[in-house]
Each structure stands twice: as structure tokens, then as C-alpha cells.
Enzyme design. Sequence first.
Site, PDB file in Angstrom:
ATOM      1  N   ILE A  90       0.848  -1.197   0.000  1.00  0.00           N
ATOM      2  CA  ILE A  90       0.000   0.000   0.000  1.00  0.00           C
ATOM      3  C   ILE A  90       0.882   1.246   0.000  1.00  0.00           C
ATOM      4  O   ILE A  90       1.479   1.608   1.003  1.00  0.00           O
ATOM      5  CB  ILE A  90      -0.961   0.006   1.206  1.00  0.00           C
ATOM      6  N   HIS A  91       0.973   1.852  -1.167  1.00  0.00           N
ATOM      7  CA  HIS A  91       1.687   3.114  -1.333  1.00  0.00           C
ATOM      8  C   HIS A  91       0.644   4.196  -1.615  1.00  0.00           C
ATOM      9  O   HIS A  91      -0.535   3.995  -1.310  1.00  0.00           O
ATOM     10  CB  HIS A  91       2.746   2.989  -2.443  1.00  0.00           C
ATOM     11  N   ALA A  92       1.045   5.307  -2.166  1.00  0.00           N
ATOM     12  CA  ALA A  92       0.141   6.454  -2.312  1.00  0.00           C
ATOM     13  C   ALA A  92      -1.128   6.146  -3.114  1.00  0.00           C
ATOM     14  O   ALA A  92      -2.228   6.506  -2.693  1.00  0.00           O
ATOM     15  CB  ALA A  92       0.880   7.624  -2.948  1.00  0.00           C
ATOM     16  N   ALA A 101      -3.503   3.752  -1.264  1.00  0.00           N
ATOM     17  CA  ALA A 101      -4.010   4.468  -0.089  1.00  0.00           C
ATOM     18  C   ALA A 101      -5.107   5.440  -0.495  1.00  0.00           C
ATOM     19  O   ALA A 101      -6.130   5.561   0.183  1.00  0.00           O
ATOM     20  CB  ALA A 101      -2.875   5.205   0.626  1.00  0.00           C
ATOM     21  N   GLU A 131      -3.575  -2.977  -9.989  1.00  0.00           N
ATOM     22  CA  GLU A 131      -2.173  -2.751 -10.339  1.00  0.00           C
ATOM     23  C   GLU A 131      -1.536  -3.942 -11.044  1.00  0.00           C
ATOM     24  O   GLU A 131      -0.474  -3.806 -11.634  1.00  0.00           O
ATOM     25  CB  GLU A 131      -1.349  -2.423  -9.088  1.00  0.00           C
TER      26      GLU A 131
END
Length: 88
Positions: free
Chosen positions: A14-16, A19, A87
Site C-alpha cells: 500500500i503506497h500512495a 491508499a 495494479e
Amino acid sequence: MIEKILIVKNRAGIHARPAALIAQTANKYACEIIITRDDTSVNAKSIMGIITMAAGYNTSLIVKANGTDEQEAVQALEALFDSKFAEE
């Protein structure tokens, strides 16, 4: 109150972007949604709070929702996690 364990399934964790997707999804619902990792709990409607959890691949997170639309909120978040945040 509904409680569900969700697993981070995308390799990047969980990156930007994930999130932001979590917070956007959570903000569609009136209920209170809390995400917990170990001893840390954050508001699922806060992008910065979610990022600070540093949840990598295969991390287990507990999602708790409390309110009138709690069932729908948890289902929407579960679908988001299951899709690997689109993703992969």
C-alpha cells in the site's frame, strides 16, 4: 460492528495510489471505518493515515466498520483488496 481481515495482495504493497483508492472508497460510506495493523489503528478515510501503516505485500490488516452502511463499506474495501488495487 463488522470486522474483517484483509490481505495486501499486490506486490508493491500500500503506497500512495492504493491508499488514495482506499480512502476514496471509505469516504463513500457514512459509517466509521478503522484499519488496524499490529498495534496501529488509523481512519480508513485518511490517505496519510493509511500510508503511515507501511503495509507491504502479504500484510494482514483488520478492517472494522461501525454504522448504518457498514456491510456495504467492508464489501467494497474487500473487493478493492481482492482486485490488487488494479495494479496487476
